[in-house]
Design an enzyme around this catalytic site. Sequence first.
Site, PDB file in Angstrom:
ATOM      1  N   GLY A 173       0.810  -1.214   0.000  1.00  0.00           N
ATOM      2  CA  GLY A 173       0.000   0.000   0.000  1.00  0.00           C
ATOM      3  C   GLY A 173       0.838   1.256   0.000  1.00  0.00           C
ATOM      4  O   GLY A 173       0.482   2.250   0.628  1.00  0.00           O
ATOM      5  N   GLY A 201       1.765   4.651   3.811  1.00  0.00           N
ATOM      6  CA  GLY A 201       2.638   3.754   3.059  1.00  0.00           C
ATOM      7  C   GLY A 201       3.580   4.521   2.147  1.00  0.00           C
ATOM      8  O   GLY A 201       4.771   4.191   2.053  1.00  0.00           O
ATOM      9  N   TYR A 258     -13.611  -3.572  11.114  1.00  0.00           N
ATOM     10  CA  TYR A 258     -12.278  -2.971  10.947  1.00  0.00           C
ATOM     11  C   TYR A 258     -11.472  -3.142  12.224  1.00  0.00           C
ATOM     12  O   TYR A 258     -10.295  -3.547  12.195  1.00  0.00           O
ATOM     13  CB  TYR A 258     -12.404  -1.490  10.601  1.00  0.00           C
ATOM     14  CG  TYR A 258     -11.088  -0.739  10.598  1.00  0.00           C
ATOM     15  CD1 TYR A 258     -10.162  -0.941   9.583  1.00  0.00           C
ATOM     16  CD2 TYR A 258     -10.780   0.162  11.618  1.00  0.00           C
ATOM     17  CE1 TYR A 258      -8.948  -0.259   9.579  1.00  0.00           C
ATOM     18  CE2 TYR A 258      -9.578   0.850  11.616  1.00  0.00           C
ATOM     19  CZ  TYR A 258      -8.673   0.638  10.593  1.00  0.00           C
ATOM     20  OH  TYR A 258      -7.465   1.320  10.601  1.00  0.00           O
ATOM     21  N   ASN A 263       1.520   3.420  -2.353  1.00  0.00           N
ATOM     22  CA  ASN A 263       1.266   4.462  -3.341  1.00  0.00           C
ATOM     23  C   ASN A 263       0.613   5.705  -2.746  1.00  0.00           C
ATOM     24  O   ASN A 263       0.527   6.741  -3.413  1.00  0.00           O
ATOM     25  CB  ASN A 263       0.376   3.920  -4.474  1.00  0.00           C
ATOM     26  CG  ASN A 263      -0.964   3.418  -3.965  1.00  0.00           C
ATOM     27  OD1 ASN A 263      -1.045   2.327  -3.412  1.00  0.00           O
ATOM     28  ND2 ASN A 263      -2.016   4.197  -4.140  1.00  0.00           N
TER      29      ASN A 263
END
Length: 310
Positions: free
Chosen positions: A21, A27, A182, A23
């Site tokens: 992740g 991250g 989550y 991008n």
Amino acid sequence: MSEWTEDHLPDQRGRVAVVTGANTGIGFATARALAARGAHVVLACRDLDRARTAVDRIAQSAPEARLDVVRLDLASLASVRAAAEEIRERLPRIDLLVNNAGITGLRGRTGDGFEVQFGVNHLGHFALTGLVLDRLLPVPGSRVVTVSSIAHRYGRIDDVDDLRPARDTDTGARPENSVFTYARSKLANLMFTYELQRRLSAAGAPTTALAAHPGGASTEIFRNSPGWFRAPNLLIAKLLGRSPEMGALPTLRAAADPEARGGEYYGPGGLFEVQGYPRRVASSPRSRDADNQRRLWEASERLTEVIYPF
């Protein structure tokens, strides 16, 4: 050391890091900081175009950086296996694996039938780590850092033997609350870290497992969350100046601080762990249940069909 900042990040030349992740958000900030210090960084992302754009952005500030991209869709175990194989073919060694990618606010199932947040945030990373671990095990000082969340404190994993919840949008029954699913996935991230460290220690491996959480940070992770959850989180993050760069500091400290040790958990040291500079923090009692950690591990192996090469 009262305020650990990016300036404390040691020289990373000669180290190889894989960041999931990478991008966007935390991250991206993690990958940029590691690359700026000389690490060879592999950005493992679902969207290759966005990953290549991220590479270009990093190269603008660190033109000497060595950067690669690998397509990784954590919602598909087939994609995880393909990405792991590509990583293993390209990299004879890995010094650092950062399990950063995550989603929140989504409902439904992965292609493999798992609740989507648990499937992406935990099971996908569990599988990836196991499939590339042989590239870390021979490397002195290698680390696996998994990004959890303050929200883990609200998570419960009452039945680790049944991680394919029957309640879902395709059953006609009321879907589970996405905020609490989550939280469950972030609790699993910590339980995985502690059990991985226990097994690494028992095997006498030089690799260590650590966890981190960003506190409040203004990133894209909340884009699919319900408004009542998304708006206050983003507002608090902005008011407290919690940029992705600040949110990445706990991850970077867990990844590279020479004083960090296996099984430790890093987060902001300020009020309620929402703001401040990174320090070692405590996780919930549920996350520390060794029996549940073991049972979660065994269930994760069954569901992913990934057996770790200790």
